[in-house]
Motif scaffolding. Sequence first.
Motif, short mmCIF file in Angstrom:
data_model
loop_
_atom_site.label_atom_id
_atom_site.label_comp_id
_atom_site.label_asym_id
_atom_site.label_seq_id
_atom_site.Cartn_x
_atom_site.Cartn_y
_atom_site.Cartn_z
N PHE A 15 0.33 -1.20 -0.02
CA PHE A 15 0.28 0.02 0.09
C PHE A 15 0.61 1.26 -0.16
CE2 PHE A 15 -2.23 2.99 1.77
CZ PHE A 15 -4.25 3.34 1.68
N ALA A 16 1.87 1.16 0.42
CA ALA A 16 2.93 2.09 1.14
C ALA A 16 3.41 2.71 -0.14
CB ALA A 16 3.64 2.42 1.90
N GLU A 17 3.88 1.41 -1.30
CA GLU A 17 4.60 2.08 -1.54
C GLU A 17 3.71 2.37 -3.24
OE1 GLU A 17 6.54 -1.94 -2.51
OE2 GLU A 17 7.59 -2.17 -1.14
N GLY A 18 2.48 1.45 -3.48
CA GLY A 18 1.74 1.54 -4.09
C GLY A 18 1.55 3.41 -4.52
N HIS A 19 1.59 3.48 -3.18
CA HIS A 19 0.46 5.21 -2.86
C HIS A 19 2.04 6.34 -3.14
CE1 HIS A 19 -3.08 3.67 -1.51
NE2 HIS A 19 -3.17 4.05 -1.72
N ALA A 20 3.13 5.98 -3.08
CA ALA A 20 4.18 6.23 -3.20
C ALA A 20 4.35 6.94 -5.10
CB ALA A 20 5.61 5.62 -2.68
N ARG A 21 3.84 6.44 -5.68
CA ARG A 21 3.83 6.69 -6.99
C ARG A 21 2.82 7.41 -7.37
NH1 ARG A 21 4.05 1.24 -6.65
NH2 ARG A 21 1.96 0.98 -8.19
N ASP A 22 2.96 9.04 -8.24
CA ASP A 22 2.30 9.10 -9.00
C ASP A 22 1.20 8.26 -10.14
OD1 ASP A 22 1.12 11.76 -9.92
OD2 ASP A 22 2.42 12.37 -11.12
N ILE A 23 0.78 8.80 -10.16
CA ILE A 23 -0.45 7.57 -10.59
C ILE A 23 -1.49 7.90 -11.89
CG2 ILE A 23 -2.46 5.63 -11.32
CD1 ILE A 23 -0.56 4.51 -9.02
N PRO A 24 -1.04 8.95 -13.02
CA PRO A 24 -2.38 9.48 -13.53
C PRO A 24 -3.63 8.68 -13.87
CG PRO A 24 -0.82 9.22 -15.15
CD PRO A 24 -0.35 8.60 -13.72
N ASP A 25 -5.11 9.71 -14.57
CA ASP A 25 -5.59 9.05 -15.02
C ASP A 25 -6.56 8.16 -14.18
OD1 ASP A 25 -5.56 10.81 -17.64
OD2 ASP A 25 -3.76 8.74 -18.35
N LEU A 26 -6.26 8.24 -13.14
CA LEU A 26 -7.46 7.32 -11.92
C LEU A 26 -8.78 7.84 -12.06
CD1 LEU A 26 -5.95 7.48 -8.35
CD2 LEU A 26 -5.70 6.11 -10.41
N LEU A 27 -10.24 6.31 -11.83
CA LEU A 27 -10.99 6.73 -12.33
C LEU A 27 -11.89 7.91 -11.95
CD1 LEU A 27 -12.46 3.34 -12.99
CD2 LEU A 27 -11.93 4.42 -14.82
N GLY A 108 -4.42 2.71 6.13
CA GLY A 108 -4.05 3.69 5.10
C GLY A 108 -5.85 4.44 4.41
N THR A 109 -5.70 6.29 4.31
CA THR A 109 -6.39 5.54 3.17
C THR A 109 -6.46 6.06 1.84
OG1 THR A 109 -5.82 8.28 3.50
CG2 THR A 109 -7.63 7.59 4.89
N SER A 110 -6.79 5.82 1.22
CA SER A 110 -6.66 5.84 -0.46
C SER A 110 -6.78 7.13 -1.65
CB SER A 110 -6.98 4.20 -1.20
OG SER A 110 -6.11 4.21 -2.95
N ASP A 111 -7.03 6.98 -3.31
CA ASP A 111 -6.91 8.34 -3.30
C ASP A 111 -9.21 8.54 -3.31
OD1 ASP A 111 -5.11 8.32 -5.29
OD2 ASP A 111 -5.39 6.49 -5.32
N ASN A 192 -9.08 1.81 -8.76
CA ASN A 192 -7.99 2.64 -8.58
C ASN A 192 -7.05 1.89 -7.41
OD1 ASN A 192 -9.00 4.72 -10.20
ND2 ASN A 192 -10.32 6.00 -8.53
N LEU A 193 -7.61 1.75 -6.98
CA LEU A 193 -7.25 1.02 -5.66
C LEU A 193 -6.12 -0.44 -6.45
CD1 LEU A 193 -6.09 0.45 -2.66
CD2 LEU A 193 -8.12 -1.51 -2.71
N ALA A 194 -5.91 -1.09 -7.54
CA ALA A 194 -5.17 -2.18 -7.90
C ALA A 194 -4.08 -1.27 -9.23
CB ALA A 194 -6.92 -2.46 -9.02
N ARG A 195 -4.14 -0.15 -8.98
CA ARG A 195 -3.47 0.14 -9.80
C ARG A 195 -2.27 1.46 -8.28
NH1 ARG A 195 -4.98 5.07 -14.11
NH2 ARG A 195 -3.01 4.42 -14.31
N ARG A 196 -2.78 1.03 -7.08
CA ARG A 196 -1.92 1.25 -5.96
C ARG A 196 -1.77 0.29 -5.30
NH1 ARG A 196 -0.73 6.60 -6.65
NH2 ARG A 196 -2.34 7.88 -6.35
N ILE A 197 -1.89 -1.11 -5.50
CA ILE A 197 -1.71 -2.59 -4.88
C ILE A 197 -1.90 -3.67 -6.11
CG2 ILE A 197 -2.18 -4.17 -3.32
CD1 ILE A 197 -3.36 -2.59 -1.65
N ALA A 198 -0.09 -3.72 -6.73
CA ALA A 198 -0.32 -4.44 -7.49
C ALA A 198 -1.39 -6.54 -7.28
CB ALA A 198 1.25 -4.76 -8.08
N VAL A 199 -1.83 -6.97 -8.43
CA VAL A 199 -2.31 -8.31 -7.96
C VAL A 199 -1.48 -9.41 -7.89
CG1 VAL A 199 -2.76 -9.17 -9.78
CG2 VAL A 199 -4.08 -10.31 -8.01
#
Length: 206
Positions: A15-27, A108-111, A192-199
Amino acid sequence: MSARPSLYEPLARLFAEGHARDIPDLLSDAAFAREGRATPAAVLIAITDVPDDPQVILTQRPRGMRDHPGQVAFPGGKIDPGEDAVTAALREAEEELALPREAVRVIGTSDLYHTGTGFIVTPVVGVVPPDLDLKPDPVEVADWFEAPLTMLLDPTSWTANEVFWRGATRRYLEMDWQGFRIWGVTAAIIANLARRIAVEGLRDAA
């Protein structure tokens, strides 16, 4: 006898690793939101602490509700004055399902997700013990069920569809799971969470 491994630590790391990245075009459905309505809300993404097969607790809203009637949802609702998103999500889960707030290990809280009905939703991710004795409030919850986290986070599990809504084409995701249709806001928050936490990372952590 060694203690059973917990999902909390590997999931918190992903979760922390995924939310440290800037991810564009979230739904988001902000383009469809009604003018003047932007109500803060929070939902709890409660994940059962079963490392080899974690489940997500979902509810089905009663068909008589004003907003999103009959839809599959996370436990949650409006943020009351003086509350933060975490407090609101835990309170709502306790009110809707009798899920004890002290049983939730918050990660934590997500997008933020802006719904077409004018809610600004903060998803709160937390880990809960398996086999909780949940008791749904019939006023707020028609039914509840669990769905596998790895399935929800896998993009291949979802079907993409379109509908003409409020003067524009709206794209949305959906799946059928044991007779429950998961779509709309809930599906978008999961995507959106799937783009933060890779399966793949979640499977490696099991």
